[in-house]
Design a protein around this motif. Structure first.
Motif, PDB file in Angstrom:
ATOM      1  N   GLY A   3      42.551  15.394   8.908  1.00 47.89           N
ATOM      2  CA  GLY A   3      42.184  14.366   7.962  1.00 47.89           C
ATOM      3  C   GLY A   3      43.293  14.186   6.941  1.00 47.89           C
ATOM      4  O   GLY A   3      44.057  15.115   6.650  1.00 47.89           O
ATOM      5  N   CYS A   4      43.389  12.999   6.391  1.00 47.79           N
ATOM      6  CA  CYS A   4      44.422  12.652   5.424  1.00 47.79           C
ATOM      7  C   CYS A   4      43.792  12.717   4.034  1.00 47.79           C
ATOM      8  O   CYS A   4      42.992  11.853   3.668  1.00 47.79           O
ATOM      9  CB  CYS A   4      44.943  11.254   5.735  1.00 47.79           C
ATOM     10  SG  CYS A   4      46.353  10.761   4.757  1.00 47.79           S
ATOM     11  N   VAL A   5      44.147  13.744   3.255  1.00 48.14           N
ATOM     12  CA  VAL A   5      43.456  14.056   2.004  1.00 48.14           C
ATOM     13  C   VAL A   5      44.418  13.938   0.823  1.00 48.14           C
ATOM     14  O   VAL A   5      45.524  14.497   0.856  1.00 48.14           O
ATOM     15  CB  VAL A   5      42.864  15.486   2.046  1.00 48.14           C
ATOM     16  CG1 VAL A   5      42.083  15.781   0.762  1.00 48.14           C
ATOM     17  CG2 VAL A   5      41.967  15.654   3.271  1.00 48.14           C
ATOM     18  N   ARG A  55      39.470  12.761  -9.372  1.00 49.47           N
ATOM     19  CA  ARG A  55      39.009  13.959 -10.083  1.00 49.47           C
ATOM     20  C   ARG A  55      38.750  15.136  -9.137  1.00 49.47           C
ATOM     21  O   ARG A  55      38.435  16.235  -9.593  1.00 49.47           O
ATOM     22  CB  ARG A  55      37.738  13.636 -10.872  1.00 49.47           C
ATOM     23  CG  ARG A  55      37.993  12.765 -12.094  1.00 49.47           C
ATOM     24  CD  ARG A  55      36.710  12.231 -12.687  1.00 49.47           C
ATOM     25  NE  ARG A  55      36.178  11.144 -11.880  1.00 49.47           N
ATOM     26  CZ  ARG A  55      34.980  10.584 -12.071  1.00 49.47           C
ATOM     27  NH1 ARG A  55      34.188  11.058 -13.019  1.00 49.47           N
ATOM     28  NH2 ARG A  55      34.566   9.595 -11.305  1.00 49.47           N
ATOM     29  N   GLU A  56      38.874  14.913  -7.836  1.00 48.16           N
ATOM     30  CA  GLU A  56      38.718  15.973  -6.850  1.00 48.16           C
ATOM     31  C   GLU A  56      39.417  15.530  -5.566  1.00 48.16           C
ATOM     32  O   GLU A  56      39.700  14.343  -5.391  1.00 48.16           O
ATOM     33  CB  GLU A  56      37.233  16.252  -6.576  1.00 48.16           C
ATOM     34  CG  GLU A  56      36.495  15.080  -5.940  1.00 48.16           C
ATOM     35  CD  GLU A  56      35.040  15.409  -5.632  1.00 48.16           C
ATOM     36  OE1 GLU A  56      34.625  16.548  -5.855  1.00 48.16           O
ATOM     37  OE2 GLU A  56      34.333  14.507  -5.160  1.00 48.16           O
ATOM     38  N   PRO A  57      39.735  16.450  -4.653  1.00 47.56           N
ATOM     39  CA  PRO A  57      40.350  16.034  -3.392  1.00 47.56           C
ATOM     40  C   PRO A  57      39.467  15.025  -2.650  1.00 47.56           C
ATOM     41  O   PRO A  57      38.238  15.129  -2.673  1.00 47.56           O
ATOM     42  CB  PRO A  57      40.480  17.347  -2.614  1.00 47.56           C
ATOM     43  CG  PRO A  57      40.539  18.398  -3.671  1.00 47.56           C
ATOM     44  CD  PRO A  57      39.618  17.924  -4.761  1.00 47.56           C
ATOM     45  N   MET A 118      31.429  10.005  -8.920  1.00 48.53           N
ATOM     46  CA  MET A 118      31.627  11.445  -8.763  1.00 48.53           C
ATOM     47  C   MET A 118      30.318  12.066  -8.286  1.00 48.53           C
ATOM     48  O   MET A 118      29.269  11.840  -8.925  1.00 48.53           O
ATOM     49  CB  MET A 118      32.066  12.039 -10.103  1.00 48.53           C
ATOM     50  CG  MET A 118      32.423  13.506 -10.040  1.00 48.53           C
ATOM     51  SD  MET A 118      33.951  13.787  -9.147  1.00 48.53           S
ATOM     52  CE  MET A 118      34.016  15.582  -9.186  1.00 48.53           C
ATOM     53  N   PRO A 119      30.307  12.836  -7.198  1.00 47.80           N
ATOM     54  CA  PRO A 119      31.451  13.148  -6.332  1.00 47.80           C
ATOM     55  C   PRO A 119      32.028  11.873  -5.689  1.00 47.80           C
ATOM     56  O   PRO A 119      31.319  10.890  -5.492  1.00 47.80           O
ATOM     57  CB  PRO A 119      30.856  14.084  -5.275  1.00 47.80           C
ATOM     58  CG  PRO A 119      29.533  14.534  -5.806  1.00 47.80           C
ATOM     59  CD  PRO A 119      29.051  13.455  -6.697  1.00 47.80           C
ATOM     60  N   HIS A 120      33.304  11.926  -5.366  1.00 46.75           N
ATOM     61  CA  HIS A 120      33.937  10.791  -4.725  1.00 46.75           C
ATOM     62  C   HIS A 120      33.332  10.532  -3.347  1.00 46.75           C
ATOM     63  O   HIS A 120      32.797  11.453  -2.709  1.00 46.75           O
ATOM     64  CB  HIS A 120      35.443  11.037  -4.577  1.00 46.75           C
ATOM     65  CG  HIS A 120      36.146  11.236  -5.882  1.00 46.75           C
ATOM     66  ND1 HIS A 120      35.669  10.767  -7.078  1.00 46.75           N
ATOM     67  CD2 HIS A 120      37.323  11.879  -6.179  1.00 46.75           C
ATOM     68  CE1 HIS A 120      36.500  11.086  -8.059  1.00 46.75           C
ATOM     69  NE2 HIS A 120      37.509  11.764  -7.540  1.00 46.75           N
ATOM     70  N   ILE A 121      33.461   9.288  -2.897  1.00 46.88           N
ATOM     71  CA  ILE A 121      33.032   8.936  -1.544  1.00 46.88           C
ATOM     72  C   ILE A 121      34.205   9.189  -0.609  1.00 46.88           C
ATOM     73  O   ILE A 121      35.247   8.534  -0.698  1.00 46.88           O
ATOM     74  CB  ILE A 121      32.575   7.465  -1.467  1.00 46.88           C
ATOM     75  CG1 ILE A 121      31.501   7.181  -2.512  1.00 46.88           C
ATOM     76  CG2 ILE A 121      32.063   7.165  -0.057  1.00 46.88           C
ATOM     77  CD1 ILE A 121      30.286   8.071  -2.414  1.00 46.88           C
ATOM     78  N   GLN A 122      34.025  10.164   0.271  1.00 45.00           N
ATOM     79  CA  GLN A 122      35.100  10.520   1.193  1.00 45.00           C
ATOM     80  C   GLN A 122      35.375   9.362   2.160  1.00 45.00           C
ATOM     81  O   GLN A 122      34.461   8.655   2.581  1.00 45.00           O
ATOM     82  CB  GLN A 122      34.742  11.785   1.953  1.00 45.00           C
ATOM     83  CG  GLN A 122      34.511  13.001   1.057  1.00 45.00           C
ATOM     84  CD  GLN A 122      35.737  13.388   0.247  1.00 45.00           C
ATOM     85  OE1 GLN A 122      36.833  13.528   0.781  1.00 45.00           O
ATOM     86  NE2 GLN A 122      35.557  13.565  -1.062  1.00 45.00           N
TER      87      GLN A 122
END
Length: 341
Positions: A3-5, A55-57, A118-122
């Motif tokens: 995955g590209c993170v 704010r997060e990966p 937040m949490p972000h939507i992956q």
């Protein structure tokens, strides 16, 4: 799976991620191609897009196509093995905007690869992704996955043209000839625009705009370019810089329409606001899209010329080089990540 993170500003990694399993109401899709969008580049280079800060990966990507693998409990849709495009938005369906038929500005939407909440939507830049079944769109006959990867950005362009009202028989100005701007050119021509003029700073970008159907192309930094129109009926700002908006306001006719599509930098942006008053110009925003996604797939199936806007297909293991290429508009238009390996 790979995955590209994005982990932070200038910190893009190809990580090993756990393979997902579809839950109730979900489909599992094997991703084949993912288009690198301007917002993905902003997360990579600046750690955010407009007011949406990382704010997060987060797994990037919202322009994804692939094939259906399986379904979760109680879910159904195109049979496994079907080639599909993934609509990246899941609007809430109950807010005032959704009730008013404007789901693209839903106040509680979930959008693939977005740090708006937040949490972000992956996102969808991974070898497999789970999505609600209502986000699947089986590809029309004759449309292969590579070209179908343009469906999401073309939907953005179609929505911007729709926000302008009827452009049939009109002269349309498009400022900014990046991938979105070029697709706005194509969308305006498909909607019946009599003439489309595209501007940009780079001759390579203008060449892509011409291939997308622009009748004339103009160097934005050359006031003496003979291609500049004296006025236009509609102007669509796709560069995301205040200078582009200023150009649109100065060239659109009295009573004309300007659509701001490019995401401007966070904070205040200066522009010739007095012209909005003295010329009664209608200034409208355009954000994402809704039902235009289905229209985009139909248009892509009918027009092979869109293939010319795809300038490179890069294996996901080389994601950082793909992002660098996508950021260099002197060398590329639309860059795709390939998850086949």
């Amino acid at each position: 799976m790979l995955g590209c993170v994005i982990h932070g500003e200038n910190d893009l990694r190809v990580d090993e991620l756990p393979a997902p399993s579809p839950g109730p109401g979900q489909a599992l899709v094997a991703v084949r191609y993912g288009g690198v969008c301007g917002s993905d580049l902003h997360y990579w280079r600046h750690g955010g897009v407009g007011d949406f800060r990382l704010r997060e990966p987060m797994v990037l990507g919202h322009e994804v196509v692939g094939t259906v693998l399986s379904y979760g409990d109680g879910a159904s849709g195109p049979v496994p093995g079907t080639a599909v495009a993934v609509h990246p938005a899941t609007p809430c369906g109950v807010c005032p905007e959704c009730a008013d038929g404007r789901r693209n500005v839903c106040r509680d939407t979930r959008y693939l690869g977005s740090a708006a909440r937040m949490p972000h939507i992956q996102g969808g830049f991974s070898a497999q992704v789970t999505v609600p079944t209502e986000q699947l769109r089986a590809l029309p006959a004759g449309l292969e996955l590579r070209r179908a990867a343009l469906a999401e950005p073309l939907s953005v362009a179609l929505h911007a043209v729709r926000r302008a009202g009827s452009v049939s028989g009109r002269h349309v100005l498009v400022t900014g000839a990046g991938p979105i701007g070029c697709l706005v050119v194509a969308a305006a021509k498909a909607a019946g625009a009599a003439r489309v003029t595209a501007t940009d700073l780079l001759p390579e970008a203008l060449a892509y705009a011409a291939s997308a159907g622009a009748d004339s192309v103009v160097r934005a930094d050359d006031p003496g370019d003979p291609g500049w129109p004296s006025e236009v009926d509609v102007a669509i700002e796709a560069s995301g810089v205040a200078a582009g908006l200023d150009t649109c306001l100065r060239l659109v006719r009295r009573g004309g329409v300007v659509v701001q599509l490019g995401m401007l930098p966070p904070g205040l942006s200066s522009f010739a606001g007095n012209l909005v008053v003295s010329r009664e110009i209608e200034l409208r925003g355009a954000f994402r899209f809704d039902t235009e996604f289905d229209e985009a797939l139909t248009l892509l199936a009918a027009e092979p010329a869109f293939d010319g806007l795809i300038s490179a297909v890069v294996p996901v293991r080389e994601a950082e080089s793909a992002f660098a290429l996508a950021a260099d508009r002197g060398r590329s238009c639309k860059v795709l990540l390939d998850f086949a390996s």
